[in-house]
Design a protein around this motif. Structure first.
Motif, PDB file in Angstrom:
ATOM      1  N   ILE A   2     -26.402  -4.877 -61.741  1.00  0.00           N
ATOM      2  CA  ILE A   2     -27.127  -4.025 -61.579  1.00  0.00           C
ATOM      3  C   ILE A   2     -26.412  -2.880 -60.740  1.00  0.00           C
ATOM      4  N   GLU A  30     -24.632  -0.747 -63.175  1.00  0.00           N
ATOM      5  CA  GLU A  30     -25.369   0.082 -64.139  1.00  0.00           C
ATOM      6  C   GLU A  30     -25.799   1.304 -63.077  1.00  0.00           C
ATOM      7  N   LYS A  31     -25.923   1.132 -61.528  1.00  0.00           N
ATOM      8  CA  LYS A  31     -26.198   2.363 -60.836  1.00  0.00           C
ATOM      9  C   LYS A  31     -24.991   3.267 -60.847  1.00  0.00           C
ATOM     10  N   GLU A  62     -20.811   5.764 -70.794  1.00  0.00           N
ATOM     11  CA  GLU A  62     -22.079   4.931 -71.396  1.00  0.00           C
ATOM     12  C   GLU A  62     -21.385   3.835 -72.249  1.00  0.00           C
ATOM     13  N   SER A 103     -23.407  -3.713 -70.989  1.00  0.00           N
ATOM     14  CA  SER A 103     -23.513  -3.039 -69.528  1.00  0.00           C
ATOM     15  C   SER A 103     -22.465  -2.186 -69.332  1.00  0.00           C
ATOM     16  N   LYS A 104     -22.629  -1.497 -68.044  1.00  0.00           N
ATOM     17  CA  LYS A 104     -21.437  -0.811 -67.780  1.00  0.00           C
ATOM     18  C   LYS A 104     -20.208  -1.516 -67.019  1.00  0.00           C
ATOM     19  N   SER A 127     -18.810  -3.877 -71.411  1.00  0.00           N
ATOM     20  CA  SER A 127     -18.691  -2.832 -72.240  1.00  0.00           C
ATOM     21  C   SER A 127     -17.612  -3.130 -72.810  1.00  0.00           C
ATOM     22  N   TYR A 177     -29.835  -7.249 -74.239  1.00  0.00           N
ATOM     23  CA  TYR A 177     -29.902  -6.690 -72.735  1.00  0.00           C
ATOM     24  C   TYR A 177     -30.339  -5.269 -72.884  1.00  0.00           C
ATOM     25  N   ARG A 227     -30.535  -1.905 -70.869  1.00  0.00           N
ATOM     26  CA  ARG A 227     -30.014  -1.323 -69.470  1.00  0.00           C
ATOM     27  C   ARG A 227     -31.282  -0.379 -68.817  1.00  0.00           C
ATOM     28  N   LYS A 228     -32.264  -0.052 -69.754  1.00  0.00           N
ATOM     29  CA  LYS A 228     -33.132   0.645 -68.973  1.00  0.00           C
ATOM     30  C   LYS A 228     -34.005  -0.126 -67.938  1.00  0.00           C
ATOM     31  N   ALA A 231     -32.853  -2.373 -66.163  1.00  0.00           N
ATOM     32  CA  ALA A 231     -31.824  -3.433 -65.533  1.00  0.00           C
ATOM     33  C   ALA A 231     -31.659  -3.322 -64.201  1.00  0.00           C
ATOM     34  N   THR A 232     -32.178  -1.810 -63.582  1.00  0.00           N
ATOM     35  CA  THR A 232     -32.176  -1.971 -61.901  1.00  0.00           C
ATOM     36  C   THR A 232     -33.665  -2.403 -61.450  1.00  0.00           C
TER      37      THR A 232
END
Length: 1371
Positions: A139, A142-143, A149, A155-156, A188, A217, A219-220, A222-223
């Motif tokens: 997370i 992702e922030k 991207e 994920s990132k 990624s 997974y 990402r939308k 994720a947080t």
């Protein structure tokens, strides 16, 4: 630029408000000094946070702690150790546990699903903490807005970040590789080909297909959403009063000064805290009246950057400081300054683990170094850059250099560190400079783990301004700062004499040699420091590593701007010698791995790699272990008081010098036992529950304190004072040599003592050469199961007792408890669902833990439970048998050994435990080679030390080492390649039958020769051996070794019960004697049940797997459960279940045939309903009893390991391991693969890392995660390739299967042998420099474990000095 890391209001709360998994908690009357772990485990339903070490060293208790920053409108998410985090410090925070990430009711998170599908959970005790650690990394990535991207489904996170995310988390079962793969699957930049064996896809499928098969997974989502109701409280410190203590959160220095003044006037005890991480190292058993939380004072939480440097508030978390130091700062600082800051940040990332750095403060670390002489890395690296500190005492504030601060007497409790200032380093600072000047800065640390989570043996930081002189050509140091710390001194120091020595001198070999001789007189560890000479040698090595690249090189200064300090870019060397210390950089963690698994579906679903039963529940934290069972009403808690004297009379026990500590209810001793004083009973003897008048050894249980909480029981036991009397007693026996002198031995029953092989005198006569009476010694190893010993006893009606125990042999505990209580066996019921790891340690020792709870519950008429703290668990467990071995060996000139004679003394400790099994176990692995004749005398020494137990591969691990030590000695004597000596001494089938007359099997079953050759090909062994030689010729300071080692491992089947019941709806319940402890026993049993019942061949019978549930062991439901040990309980349990299924199928087939005649086809559910209607008995219980003639069999495997040894530090890096292991026909390749890898890594711990040390009385002193180092993700092979050989039909085995739990552990000796080879090369090199004789360089007796100091000592503690002397003489 100024930023406050903790913006806040000027008000404080009278209650604690926080959230756990979205659920609101507001606590008004609570002790704020309670740990978050205690609160979560005892006052909430969230049990995923596990107590394993209690000191922030393992990661089992990790939670995600989220704070809202109103100033930035952002949420900060970070992992913390809940065992150290105090409840008072979580006000306004949102806490997420593994259940909050995903669970069975709301749906699992893809992290949890992938952990399960990548087979990354075995016992599962560490898995929730692993998932939380990785979730936090996910997370936070992702922030980040400055990352590209990623593709859909990823994920990132990068692969490197994914691997490092779990670097501080310990796992004893898996070997880490599958955990890393599960994490990497989100990255990624992952190469899908690098992801290991899993249940999602099959080999050869495309990357697109693989991605589509992974649990998606998104990402939308994720947080996490921070709870709105907390936002108003998130910046407010707690201000709470309880009956026990007060918690204050001052918001200004003035308020803090008033609080400190009040403390001085009132005489109350006070503790200043930020993250409370210091208690992980300095254990506290005292009660404080007041806690003062510094995090809400702006001055202490500030980070200020300007042209003069970076100021960091003392309450700033270490992770936040790292972030600040490594931030990109365009134009704010010079290149030199940026590089200095960045390197400080890089070094700080090796301090502790991420979840400790997230809560531990910079100031707290420095105050521990100042007051308590903590071996701080921060103090050393900041000392080298002229850091300034500001302190406050009373009303006055004072600025000091860090050197002055550290050198002062320990500051009192009312002195507060406010901030540190790291100056901005530029070339002009403090000395004139010219265009040819460069600033060099480097930091060093030598520690058992590369990525941190381990204290260093020594750390250092060097800063120097270097000037290139044209005539004569060379470098001159203008301005030096050389700092050393953590080597056994009160605090970090600067060696100013060495700094001054270099001033004005042109660097040369002779100047460096003189400086090093001076340094040796300055860096001297204090008395009592472990490995003092090694630590001093590190100081020499690091200074040499820093300066030697500047000497005797043709140097070209690059044009243009300074690149900063990176030796390769700062100066371009044109030198013949390409060997530089930083040359051979490899990835910190696993680079790649391959798993070759042959799949067969002959016995569907047996043989298929189904995911481990319960793995997903383990990942979500919903799997229930004994300590997760909710405490019944009026439950009490116990803790053991143990002997610290090896042999003494116990005259009395005082709790806290006469005053009863908080919450103590009772003290249970041997006098309170209603029946026999029995702690455990095995085939070979018994052990008392508590010492009576006389203690037999250190660590022996004396009494059991019972209190209202586990914390109070532990404190009371720790503060207890035992009064001893040793008058007129014989002195204790504290070594095997003393045991021999006093003829103190245990007997081995004659049927258990193995037979000699061949005629020793004939074999010796046949030999051309002999080595006589060589000696080696082996130490111990602790089990380090993640879940310590635990039990819960609940009194039941009619004088009965129900006991939940984490034990490998509930039946034995049942019998012991009944004897202790003086009741019939039917009055006792012992239940065991799963273990958080066992490895042999939860057999005999667990009986006493269960019995202690039962006796206390019986006496006090209420439930009593215990969760043994890690320290006592390590003291009581005994671990692996230490031993002394004397051997004589005869051999021919071609390396063929003709005779081996062994005299082995085992330290068995104060009670017999299971020691009599050791001779047979040792002989199983000692016979791995054709010795011609093998003669042995194995004695079990009775000493006054802790009783030794059966640790995974008991005896076999030591025997594997002994065998290889003999082979290596012979090869050294003959100056032959070790691999050739191994090869010529491998068994033929004829010699195998001679050495293993009852278990050799058919010639087709002897697969070792083919595996031996196959692995040489698949691992490119011969080519790599040549490459290793080339590498060693080209590199002075790093040496490589490679080794190929076989195993021949005999196991034995035991009788085991099984029970299968089919319920009315067609679902199936199974009970077995075997205990699930991570080895996948339940999984294999489920598969066997589905296969066995599937033979009824009706509709749906091929898909019964999901209908099967294996339930907990219950000693009154299935009797004769025996002992889960020896690697064969899974297959024995499977065979017991198969026998039950045969009975049930036999009962069902007549009914099925009738229904088929009537309806043409019949479904499973219909068949079972009809069976119920027709009163067919649908429950069967069977006891599998192995055939005596075929109960023993042999396992085969081969490993090739390649290592690289750093001659400056002694650090050994395992570059690659390749294994082929014969599983017969695997019952579940995924489970067996996990067993192979996990056992192998545990073996690496024994052979390379784990020091289980005692004091002179035998009391364990490496009794915590700070001092006892098991393998971690950064100490396993960088490339880890495993092939499971499905060798085909073995008619006497269970569906042709073979064991996998213990034999692969002994393959880890290949790492030790490869290290020995590398050390041999180092010694040869030193010999070429003119030191020592040829024989001394080639014979390398490398100790076990081969830790960094051991390896460095063999390579030469003075290797740098010898090199310099040689170079000076040569020139």
């Amino acid at each position: 630029m100024v930023k406050n890391t903790n913006a806040m209001d000027a008000t404080t709360k009278q209650s604690l408000v926080f959230a756990v998994n979205g659920r609101s908690f507001e606590l008004c009357n609570v002790d704020p000094s309670t740990t978050l772990l205690e609160f979560l485990r005892y006052q909430t339903p969230f049990k995923s946070v596990k107590l394993s070490c209690g000191e922030g060293g393992c990661g089992a208790c990790v939670v995600l702690l989220s704070r809202y920053d109103s100033a930035t409108d952002k949420v900060e998410d970070s992992t913390v150790s809940s065992c150290l985090t105090l409840l008072g410090s979580v006000n306004g925070c949102s806490i997420t546990t593994a259940e909050g990430i995903g669970n069975s009711k709301d749906g699992f998170h893809p992290i949890q699903e992938r952990f399960s599908g990548f087979h990354a959970s075995q016992c599962g005790f560490c898995t929730p903490g692993m998932c939380v650690s990785f979730y936090s990394a996910l997370i936070n990535a992702e922030k980040s807005n400055d990352r590209p991207e990623p593709c859909t489904g990823f994920s990132k996170l990068t692969v490197s970040e994914a691997e490092k995310s779990i670097a501080g988390n310990l796992c004893r079962c898996t070997g880490y590789r599958p955990i890393v793969d599960a994490c990497k699957s989100f990255a990624s930049d992952v190469d899908m080909e690098d992801l290991g064996f899993n249940s999602f896809w099959r080999k050869g499928e495309s990357n697109e297909v693989k991605l589509s098969r992974l649990p998606p997974y998104d990402r939308k989502n994720a947080t996490r959403v921070f709870p709105e109701f907390l936002k108003k409280d998130s910046t407010v410190g707690a201000n709470v009063d309880s009956q026990r203590c007060h918690w204050r959160s001052p918001v200004s220095l003035e308020e803090l000064q008033n609080l400190l003044q009040m403390e001085g006037n009132e005489g109350t005890s006070m503790k200043i805290i930020v993250g409370n991480t210091g208690t992980g190292y300095y254990k506290e058993h005292v009660h404080y009246d007041k806690y003062i939380d510094l995090r809400y004072i702006p001055k202490l939480s500030i980070i200020r950057k300007d042209s003069t440097g970076i100021e960091i508030g003392a309450a700033v978390m270490i992770s936040k400081a790292i972030e600040t130091l490594k931030e990109e700062n365009e134009g704010e600082f010079s290149q030199e300054a940026k590089l200095v800051f960045e390197k400080i940040g890089d070094h700080m990332e090796k301090i502790a683990s991420r979840f400790i750095r997230n809560s531990g403060s910079v100031g707290g670390n420095l105050m521990m170094a100042q007051r308590k002489h903590f071996p701080s890395d921060i103090a050393t690296i900041l000392l080298s850059v002229d850091t300034i500190v500001e302190i406050m005492t009373g009303q006055s504030r004072l600025k000091l250099t860090l050197e002055e601060f550290l050198g002062r007497p320990p500051l009192d409790s009312r002195t507060v560190l406010l901030s540190i200032k790291i100056p901005c380093w530029e070339l002009s600072r403090g000395v004139s400079s010219d265009a040819h000047d460069k600033l060099l800065f480097e930091t060093y640390r030598a520690a058992p783990r590369p990525l941190g989570n381990a204290l260093p043996y020594l750390n250092a930081a060097f800063l120097a301004q270097v000037s290139l002189r044209e005539s004569p050509t060379g470098f001159m140091l203008k301005n030096c700062r050389f700092a050393f710390g953590a080597y056994g001194t009160k605090h970090a120091i600067r060696v100013k004499q060495v700094e001054e020595f270099f001033s004005g001198k042109l660097l040369s070999i002779s100047v460096l040699y003189e400086a090093i001789k001076l340094l040796e007189t300055l860096v001297i560890p204090e008395d009592g420091t472990s490995r003092p000479a090694y630590r001093s040698s590190l100081a020499v090595g690091f200074l040499f590593e820093f300066l030697s690249p500047l000497i005797d090189s043709t140097v070209k200064v690059p044009n243009g701007s300074v690149n900063g300090y990176n030796r390769a870019s700062l100066f371009e060397y044109s030198t013949q010698e390409h060997d530089r210390f930083s040359q051979t950089k490899f990835p910190t963690l696993i680079s790649s791995s391959k798993q070759e698994v042959g799949l067969k579906n002959e016995y569907h679903p047996v043989g298929e790699p189904t995911t481990k039963t319960g793995a997903i529940l383990q990942a979500s934290g919903e799997a229930i272990y004994v300590d997760d069972i909710p405490s019944p009403k009026d439950c009490l808690y116990g803790a053991f008081i143990y002997s610290t004297e090896p042999r003494a009379r116990v005259k009395g026990i005082k709790l806290n010098h006469g005053s009863s500590p908080d919450g103590v209810i009772a003290l249970i001793t041997s006098k309170d036992i209603p029946g026999f004083n029995l702690g455990s009973k095995s085939f070979f003897g018994s052990e008392p529950l508590y010492a009576e008048e006389l203690t037999e050894g250190v660590g022996q249980r004396i009494a059991f304190v019972v209190a209202d909480t586990q914390k109070n029981a532990d404190i009371a036991a720790n503060l207890a004072v035992v009064e001893y009397d040793k008058e007129n007693l014989e002195p204790p026996i504290l070594s095997v040599e003393e045991a021999v002198e006093r003829c103190s031995f245990y007997n081995v029953p004659p049927p258990l003592y193995p037979k000699q092989v061949g005629d020793l005198s004939e074999g010796m006569a046949e030999a051309n050469h002999r080595i006589l009476d060589a000696q080696i010694k082996l130490g111990s190893q602790y089990y380090f199961y993640m879940e310590t010993q635990t039990a819960l006893a609940i009194p039941d009606e009619d004088n009965c007792m129900v006991v939940y125990s984490s034990i490998q042999c509930p039946e034995y505990a049942h019998n012991t408890i009944a004897a202790c209580l003086g009741v019939p066996g039917h009055n006792v019921r012992v239940k065991t669902r799963r273990l958080g790891g066992g490895f042999g340690g939860k057999a005999v020792k667990s009986m006493a833990v269960a019995s202690a709870c039962a006796v206390a519950a019986y006496r006090l008429h209420c439930p009593v439970r215990v969760y043994v703290n890690r320290k006592f668990d390590m003291i009581m467990s005994g671990g692996r048998h230490p031993m002394k071995i004397t051997y004589s060996v005869g051999f021919k000139s071609n390396g063929k050994i003709t005779a081996l004679k062994l005299d082995i003394l085992l330290d068995s400790g104060m009670f017999v435990d299971v020691s009599p099994i050791m001779p047979a176990h040792m002989l199983g692995s000692l016979r791995k080679y054709d010795w011609g004749a093998l003669s042995f005398d194995i004695k079990l020494c009775k000493t006054n030390l802790p009783s030794r137990g059966a640790v995974r591969a008991p005896g076999d691990a030591q025997a594997s080492y002994i065998s290889e030590a003999v082979i290596e000695h012979v090869a050294s004597y003959l100056s032959m390649e070790v691999d050739s000596v191994r090869n010529i001494n491998l068994h033929t089938h004829n010699s195998l039958e001679f050495f293993f007359p009852t278990s050799a099997g058919e010639p087709s079953e002897y697969t070792l020769p083919s595996i031996w050759e196959r692995l040489a090909t698949t691992s490119s062994f011969y080519d790599r051996t040549k490459m290793v030689k080339v590498f060693n010729r080209c590199h002075k300071w790093k040496k490589r070794g490679i080794s190929r080692v076989p195993i021949v491992y005999e196991v034995s089947m035991r009788s085991t019960p099984g029970k299968v019941s089919i319920l009315r709806d067609g679902s199936i319940v199974v009970e077995v004697g075997g205990i699930e402890m991570g080895q996948g026993l339940w999984t294999k049993v489920k598969q066997m049940t589905a296969y066995g019942l599937g033979l009824v061949k009706c509709g749906g019978a091929q898909d019964l797997l999901e209908k099967v549930r294996v339930i907990e062991a219950d000693t009154l439901s299935v009797i004769q459960g025996g002992l889960t040990a020896g690697s064969t309980t899974s297959e024995a349990s499977c065979e017991a279940v198969r026998l039950c299924c045969n009975v049930l199928v036999e009962r069902l087939i007549p009914l099925k045939e009738k229904l088929m005649e009537k309806f043409g086809s019949v479904e499973w559910e219909t068949l079972i309903l009809e069976a119920y209607s027709n009163s067919v008995n649908l429950s069967a219980i069977e006891l599998y009893v192995p055939n005596f003639s075929t109960m023993r069999y042999i396992n085969y495997g081969v490993a090739v390991s390649e290592v690289e040894v750093n001659l400056i530090t002694g650090e050994t890096t395992i570059l690659q391991t390749d294994i082929i292991y014969d599983c017969g026909q695997s019952l579940n390749p995924a489970v067996d693969l996990g067993q192979i890898e996990g056992a192998y890594v545990q073996g690496i711990g024994f052979f390379m890392l784990e020091e289980y040390l005692t004091n002179s009385d035998g009391l364990v002193i490496t009794d915590n995660t700070w001092t006892y180092k098991i393998p971690t993700v950064d100490t396993i092979p960088k490339q880890f390739n495993v092939e499971i050989l499905n060798s085909g039909n073995h008619k006497d085995r269970v569906l042709s299967s073979k064991a996998s739990g213990e034999p692969p552990l002994t393959l880890a000796v290949s790492v030790h042998c490869a290290t020995r080879a590398a050390v041999r090369e180092a010694r040869r090199q030193v010999l070429s420099w003119g030191g020592g004789n040829e024989a001394g360089s080639t014979l390398v007796q490398l100790e076990v474990p081969a830790t960094m100091p051991v390896v460095k000592e063999l390579c030469g503690l003075d290797i740098v000095q010898k090199y310099l002397q040689w170079t000076i003489a040569k020139n």
